[in-house]
Design an enzyme around this catalytic site. Structure first.
Site, PDB file in Angstrom:
ATOM      1  N   PHE A  91     -13.599   3.323   4.646  1.00 10.31           N
ATOM      2  CA  PHE A  91     -12.637   2.531   3.896  1.00 10.31           C
ATOM      3  C   PHE A  91     -12.167   3.351   2.704  1.00 10.31           C
ATOM      4  O   PHE A  91     -12.964   3.794   1.893  1.00 10.31           O
ATOM      5  CB  PHE A  91     -13.229   1.202   3.426  1.00 10.31           C
ATOM      6  CG  PHE A  91     -12.150   0.232   3.056  1.00 10.31           C
ATOM      7  CD1 PHE A  91     -11.557  -0.579   4.010  1.00 10.31           C
ATOM      8  CD2 PHE A  91     -11.658   0.184   1.756  1.00 10.31           C
ATOM      9  CE1 PHE A  91     -10.517  -1.438   3.683  1.00 10.31           C
ATOM     10  CE2 PHE A  91     -10.613  -0.671   1.410  1.00 10.31           C
ATOM     11  CZ  PHE A  91     -10.046  -1.483   2.384  1.00 10.31           C
ATOM     12  N   GLY A 104       0.775  -1.243   0.000  1.00  9.37           N
ATOM     13  CA  GLY A 104       0.000   0.000   0.000  1.00  9.37           C
ATOM     14  C   GLY A 104       0.800   1.282   0.000  1.00  9.37           C
ATOM     15  O   GLY A 104       0.328   2.321  -0.468  1.00  9.37           O
ATOM     16  N   LYS A 125      -6.295   7.124  10.553  1.00 10.72           N
ATOM     17  CA  LYS A 125      -7.754   7.026  10.652  1.00 10.72           C
ATOM     18  C   LYS A 125      -8.222   7.358  12.055  1.00 10.72           C
ATOM     19  O   LYS A 125      -7.646   6.876  13.035  1.00 10.72           O
ATOM     20  CB  LYS A 125      -8.188   5.608  10.305  1.00 10.72           C
ATOM     21  CG  LYS A 125      -8.328   5.381   8.847  1.00 10.72           C
ATOM     22  CD  LYS A 125      -9.348   4.277   8.639  1.00 10.72           C
ATOM     23  CE  LYS A 125      -9.209   3.700   7.266  1.00 10.72           C
ATOM     24  NZ  LYS A 125     -10.015   2.482   7.131  1.00 10.72           N
ATOM     25  N   ASP A 156      -4.257   2.469  11.234  1.00 10.56           N
ATOM     26  CA  ASP A 156      -5.649   2.135  11.525  1.00 10.56           C
ATOM     27  C   ASP A 156      -5.750   1.726  12.989  1.00 10.56           C
ATOM     28  O   ASP A 156      -5.791   2.580  13.862  1.00 10.56           O
ATOM     29  CB  ASP A 156      -6.096   1.031  10.547  1.00 10.56           C
ATOM     30  CG  ASP A 156      -7.583   0.781  10.575  1.00 10.56           C
ATOM     31  OD1 ASP A 156      -8.337   1.705  10.898  1.00 10.56           O
ATOM     32  OD2 ASP A 156      -8.024  -0.339  10.253  1.00 10.56           O
ATOM     33  N   GLU A 199       4.386   3.975   5.688  1.00  9.31           N
ATOM     34  CA  GLU A 199       3.211   3.105   5.669  1.00  9.31           C
ATOM     35  C   GLU A 199       2.014   3.865   5.132  1.00  9.31           C
ATOM     36  O   GLU A 199       1.960   5.097   5.188  1.00  9.31           O
ATOM     37  CB  GLU A 199       2.973   2.567   7.096  1.00  9.31           C
ATOM     38  CG  GLU A 199       1.696   1.800   7.338  1.00  9.31           C
ATOM     39  CD  GLU A 199       1.547   0.506   6.524  1.00  9.31           C
ATOM     40  OE1 GLU A 199       1.832   0.520   5.313  1.00  9.31           O
ATOM     41  OE2 GLU A 199       1.100  -0.495   7.107  1.00  9.31           O
TER      42      GLU A 199
END
Ligand code: IMP
Ligand code: MG
Length: 175
Positions: free
Chosen positions: A152, A45, A131, A103, A99
């Site tokens: 999401f 990611g 988040k 989360d 990163e």
């Protein structure tokens, strides 16, 4: 096969991302001047974000990669598994982990512990998105791109079932 971008609501534009990348890289350049920097990109990611960051760096660094995944442990507590790590020696090096998302914090806590055990001199995080949720593990994020509501999100490297990584912006998946 083509994928459709319909149902994705843009929340952070390409320009906003690029502006943020410049800000973060400027701080990294200042902080890692004369350090032994290893930029550690967490696969998959963070690859887009990391490739933008490194092209704005003017300090020396070595680029490396690590891959982890989370899985359901026997007692429903989610665990992190190491899928790939190069055998590069991080001892006495200043590691900057890049990163995509902070989360629950499980992944970042695992990585911090992993590198500390390998005797890295310092371990810091550069994260694209934090988040806004209750964390299971709290880590200090030195360089944070954006703070977003608990939705999401996809695009700019982030996927949903391996789709949408190539979008130039960050969007939220619809219902
Ligand atoms: P955690 O902080 O350990 O809970 O895990 C974070 C990881 O879950 C990130 O590295 C992402 O790969 C993935 N993830 C969490 N939220 C999202 C999202 O909204 N979109 C895409 N991937 C996500
Ligand atoms: Mg990840």
């Amino acid at each position: 096969m083509k994928h459709k971008n319909a149902g994705i609501k843009k929340i952070i534009s390409k320009n906003e991302i690029q502006k943020k990348v410049c800000e973060l890289a400027k701080r990294i350049n200042k902080d890692y001047y004369k350090k032994d920097l290893i930029v550690l990109s967490v696969l998959s990611g963070s690859v887009v974000f990391c490739s933008d960051i490194i092209r704005k760096l003017d300090v020396n660094f070595k680029l490396d990669f690590i891959k982890v995944s989370s899985y359901e442990g026997k007692k429903s507590a989610d665990k992190i598994r190491l899928d790939f790590s190069s055998d590069y020696d991080v001892e006495n090096k200043d590691v900057l982990i890049v990163e995509d998302i902070y989360d629950t914090g499980k992944t970042l806590a695992y990585l911090k512990n992993f590198l500390t055990e390998k005797k890295a001199r310092s371990v810091a995080f550069c994260v694209l998105v934090d988040k806004k949720i209750k964390k299971k593990s709290i880590v200090k994020i030195k360089y944070c791109g954006f703070s977003v509501e608990n939705k999401f999100i996809v695009g700019y490297g982030l996927d949903f079932n391996e789709k949408f990584r190539g979008l130039p912006y960050i969007g939220a998946l619809g219902d």
